[in-house]
Design an enzyme around this catalytic site. Structure first.
Site, PDB file in Angstrom:
ATOM      1  N   ASN A 127      -4.705   7.034   7.130  1.00  0.00           N
ATOM      2  CA  ASN A 127      -4.593   6.755   5.875  1.00  0.00           C
ATOM      3  C   ASN A 127      -5.689   7.389   4.875  1.00  0.00           C
ATOM      4  OD1 ASN A 127      -4.714   5.491   2.958  1.00  0.00           O
ATOM      5  ND2 ASN A 127      -6.119   3.872   3.773  1.00  0.00           N
ATOM      6  N   GLU A 129       5.477   0.930 -16.020  1.00  0.00           N
ATOM      7  CA  GLU A 129       5.325   0.826 -14.547  1.00  0.00           C
ATOM      8  C   GLU A 129       6.456   0.313 -13.859  1.00  0.00           C
ATOM      9  OE1 GLU A 129       2.195  -1.723 -13.784  1.00  0.00           O
ATOM     10  OE2 GLU A 129       1.522  -0.682 -11.903  1.00  0.00           O
ATOM     11  N   ARG A 186       0.925  -1.372   0.006  1.00  0.00           N
ATOM     12  CA  ARG A 186       0.161  -0.033   0.203  1.00  0.00           C
ATOM     13  C   ARG A 186       0.902   1.435   0.004  1.00  0.00           C
ATOM     14  NH1 ARG A 186      -5.327  -1.230   1.463  1.00  0.00           N
ATOM     15  NH2 ARG A 186      -5.782   0.887   1.843  1.00  0.00           N
TER      16      ARG A 186
HETATM   17  O1  M6R Z   1      -7.252  -2.198  -7.428  1.00  0.00           O
HETATM   18  P1  M6R Z   1      -7.672  -1.638  -8.638  1.00  0.00           P
HETATM   19  O2  M6R Z   1      -7.955  -2.449  -9.980  1.00  0.00           O
HETATM   20  O3  M6R Z   1      -8.907  -0.590  -8.949  1.00  0.00           O
HETATM   21  O4  M6R Z   1      -6.275  -0.701  -9.284  1.00  0.00           O
HETATM   22  C1  M6R Z   1      -6.476  -0.036 -10.561  1.00  0.00           C
HETATM   23  C2  M6R Z   1      -5.281   0.515 -10.984  1.00  0.00           C
HETATM   24  O5  M6R Z   1      -4.447   1.187 -10.126  1.00  0.00           O
HETATM   25  C3  M6R Z   1      -4.219  -0.687 -11.285  1.00  0.00           C
HETATM   26  O6  M6R Z   1      -4.798  -1.677 -12.283  1.00  0.00           O
HETATM   27  C4  M6R Z   1      -2.841  -0.229 -11.553  1.00  0.00           C
HETATM   28  O7  M6R Z   1      -2.956   0.357 -12.831  1.00  0.00           O
HETATM   29  C5  M6R Z   1      -1.728  -1.310 -11.828  1.00  0.00           C
HETATM   30  N1  M6R Z   1      -0.695  -1.114 -10.783  1.00  0.00           N
HETATM   31  C6  M6R Z   1      -1.166  -1.427 -13.119  1.00  0.00           C
HETATM   32  O8  M6R Z   1      -0.523  -2.676 -12.951  1.00  0.00           O
END
Ligand code: M6R
Length: 609
Positions: free
Chosen positions: A100, A489, A27
């Protein structure tokens, strides 16, 4: 974004806090800290960087006690330095606070406190909460927390220790996830139930400015006025977070290899003896056949990319108008939606702030809200009318792989069934597609095995590139978007995804001799057009890699490198094309010496807007 853990138990709490923080490190990992109620009173230890740095400090300055809180930070206000690490202290030292979320009016709160002589030692928004607690405290911590919450705007989950109540831990939440749980050995709070040190006997999700006070054997809940309330425990099976990498060097590589199982387990919930069974989704056949006029898919990042793929299937195959929307844009766009709209929210974590806000907006406008989430005890799951749970198991690497694949498999099942119910395909085709879907896990496993070596070798060729492009058409464009995100990324290499036909409208000017252009080409019907686009970049000196099917491979033989995917039904090609791209990103990041599971500036779940 930021992880909170808190415990009150009968053994030394510090090791429990550290174990919990390690599980919550996904996180955020800018800094970490713990505060413990010790025999000498409240003490804290904090460190810049990852949990390992905190452990080193704790080895020099051990903390022991039966109650405490811990925090791992993703910086929003203030640099990722020790002075901004949580827990934050109130001016009197009576309260220690972990937080948070974002206190949106922190600057105003700060300004209002300065005339009374408040001195702030950090640049964080959180410290204002600690100051407010002092201001409102008159011997009752719950009342002080309630008054503090009434002043704060934004979203937050708080864990609070109060020196006057050494046997009690306090917490509150509004818009940011926090569970309170009672176990055999103690009582706990956590941003993610998977970080709890033991399987809970009772677990509750806090919301709407709710407050909880925890002692070793009891939880007491209060509303935003500080009045006692009753809460019903959540009926969910908690999936423990694991820090085990399954023998692989990184979580990401482990999770890439877990994809066949993630898809298999997800499909097991959707494929019944009679075919695709959506009865658990809250959608009726009548709604799909007769009422549904439009589908909107709303998500962020990779989850949004699954929506791009699904859009092609819902529209192109099931003949239902469909759009895929980025949640942070969609929610401010005053979208046209009504009760004939099916809004589908996709989220691994189930707590992405913008996706959650978009869900609330769609519900307000009367749309039917279905979510596809991987975490059962999450806000998005709790607030949706219908939920399809992906069974990917907990994903630890920030770069998603197995959750992405599991989400796609849900969309395939929906698209096939919708197409059949709307009469776009006949029952024989539905049967054949369902059969092919059931075999998808094996095809993904084959794709991992057959492309891994090439991806690793190719990474050795590409890792020093300045820019990289991923191009494709239709479903391949959707897969290219995901491939490109994976690459930037984790490898920090500038990469862009483009609709193959769009490149020559500007972006092709960036292609220089040697620029890697990865061409995804799995769609028979438009392969000739994509091949022409490959020729265009090759003519400008690009280093080209074609990712294609066995049948199309001869047509793409002019590429410098050809990656051939296992044979699969045309509807599902995204699921295979993405596999060598995940591996390519992984090995490229490895060659570049990047922090693969915890890339810089990122966190796994994005709970701020
Ligand atoms: O938890 P979520 O699926 O809602 O998260 C969405 C994006 O933050 C997530 O898919 C992000 O783009 C990934 N780190 C990509 O690998």
């Amino acid at each position: 974004m930021c992880g909170i853990i808190g415990a009150i138990c009968e053994t030394n709490v510090t090791p429990l806090l550290i174990e919990g923080l390690k599980k919550l490190e996904y996180r955020g990992y800018d800094s970490a800290g713990v505060a413990v109620e010790t025999a000498e009173g409240l003490k804290r230890v904090r460190a810049e960087g990852k949990i390992a740095a905190l452990e080193e400090k704790l080895a020099e300055t051990p903390l022991a006690g039966f109650s405490g809180v811990g925090h791992t930070r993703w910086a929003t206000h203030g640099a990722p330095a020790e002075r901004n690490a949580h827990p934050h202290k109130s001016p009197c030292g009576r309260f220690l606070v972990v937080h948070n979320g974002i206190i949106e009016n922190a600057a105003e709160i700060k300004r209002s406190l300065l005339p009374a002589g408040s001195v702030f030692e950090s640049e964080t928004d959180t410290e204002t909460a600690a100051h407010l607690l002092t201001k409102f405290y008159d011997g009752d911590p719950v009342a002080a927390i309630a008054r503090t919450l009434s002043v704060m705007e934004g979203s937050f989950a708080l864990g609070v220790l109060c020196a006057d109540f050494p046997d009690t831990l306090f917490a509150a939440a509004f818009g940011s996830p926090l569970v309170a749980a009672l176990g055999k050995d103690g009582a706990y709070i956590a941003s993610d139930a998977g970080a709890l040190p033991e399987a809970p006997e009772e677990i509750y999700s806090l919301k709407d400015r709710e407050i909880v006070s925890l002692t070793r054997g009891s939880l007491r809940f209060y509303n935003e006025k500080g009045e006692a309330i009753e809460k019903t425990p959540a009926q969910v099976r908690v999936q423990a977070l694991s820090v085990d990498k399954g023998g692989y060097e990184h979580h990401m590589l482990h999770e890439i290899h877990q994809q066949p199982e993630a898809v298999r387990a997800t499909l097991a919930g959707l494929l019944g003896p009679e075919g695709i069974d959506l009865s658990g989704s809250g959608l009726t056949e009548d709604f799909i056949k007769n009422e549904l006029e439009r589908i909107v898919i709303v998500a962020c990042g990779s989850a949004y990319h699954t929506g791009l793929c699904a859009k092609r299937l819902f529209e192109g195959k099931a003949r239902i108008p469909c759009s895929a929307e980025i949640a942070s844009e969609f929610r401010y766009a005053d979208p046209v939606i009504d009760r004939h709209t099916l809004a589908i929210f996709v989220s691994q974590s189930g707590e992405t702030a913008d996706t959650l806000a978009a869900l609330r907006l769609c519900k307000e406008k009367g749309a039917k809200a279905l979510s596809i989430v991987n975490v059962a005890l999450s806000a998005i799951a709790a607030e949706s009318e219908g939920v399809i749970l992906t069974q990917a198991g907990r994903e630890i690497a920030v770069a998603t792989t197995k959750a992405y694949s599991a989400q796609l498999s849900v969309f395939y099942a929906l698209a096939i069934r919708f197409a059949a119910l709307r009469g776009a395909i006949g029952s024989a085709e539905e049967k054949a597609l369902t059969h092919a879907l059931a075999e998808l896990p094996e095809r993904i496993a084959e794709a991992i095995d057959s492309t891994k070596q090439t991806a690793e070798t190719l990474a050795g060729r590409l890792f020093e590139a300045k820019d990289m492009f991923f191009i494709g058409r239709q479903l391949d464009e959707a897969a290219a978007a995901e491939a490109s995100l994976k690459m930037k990324e984790i490898s920090y290499l500038n990469s862009q995804a483009y609709a193959a036909g769009e490149l020559k409208h500007g972006t092709i000017s960036l292609v220089e001799p040697g620029t890697p252009v990865i061409v995804l080409a799995t769609q028979d019907a438009i392969s000739a057009k994509t091949r022409a686009n490959l020729a265009e970049v090759k003519a400008r000196g690009a280093f080209t890699v074609a990712v294609t099917t066995r049948a199309l491979a001869p047509a793409f033989a002019e590429a410098d490198e050809v990656i051939v995917l296992p044979d699969v039904c045309q509807w599902f090609t995204c699921s295979l094309a993405v596999v060598p791209m995940q591996l390519l990103s992984y090995y490229t990041a490895k060659r570049r010496g990047c922090s693969i599971d915890q890339p810089k500036n990122l966190a796994k779940s994005v709970t701020v807007e």
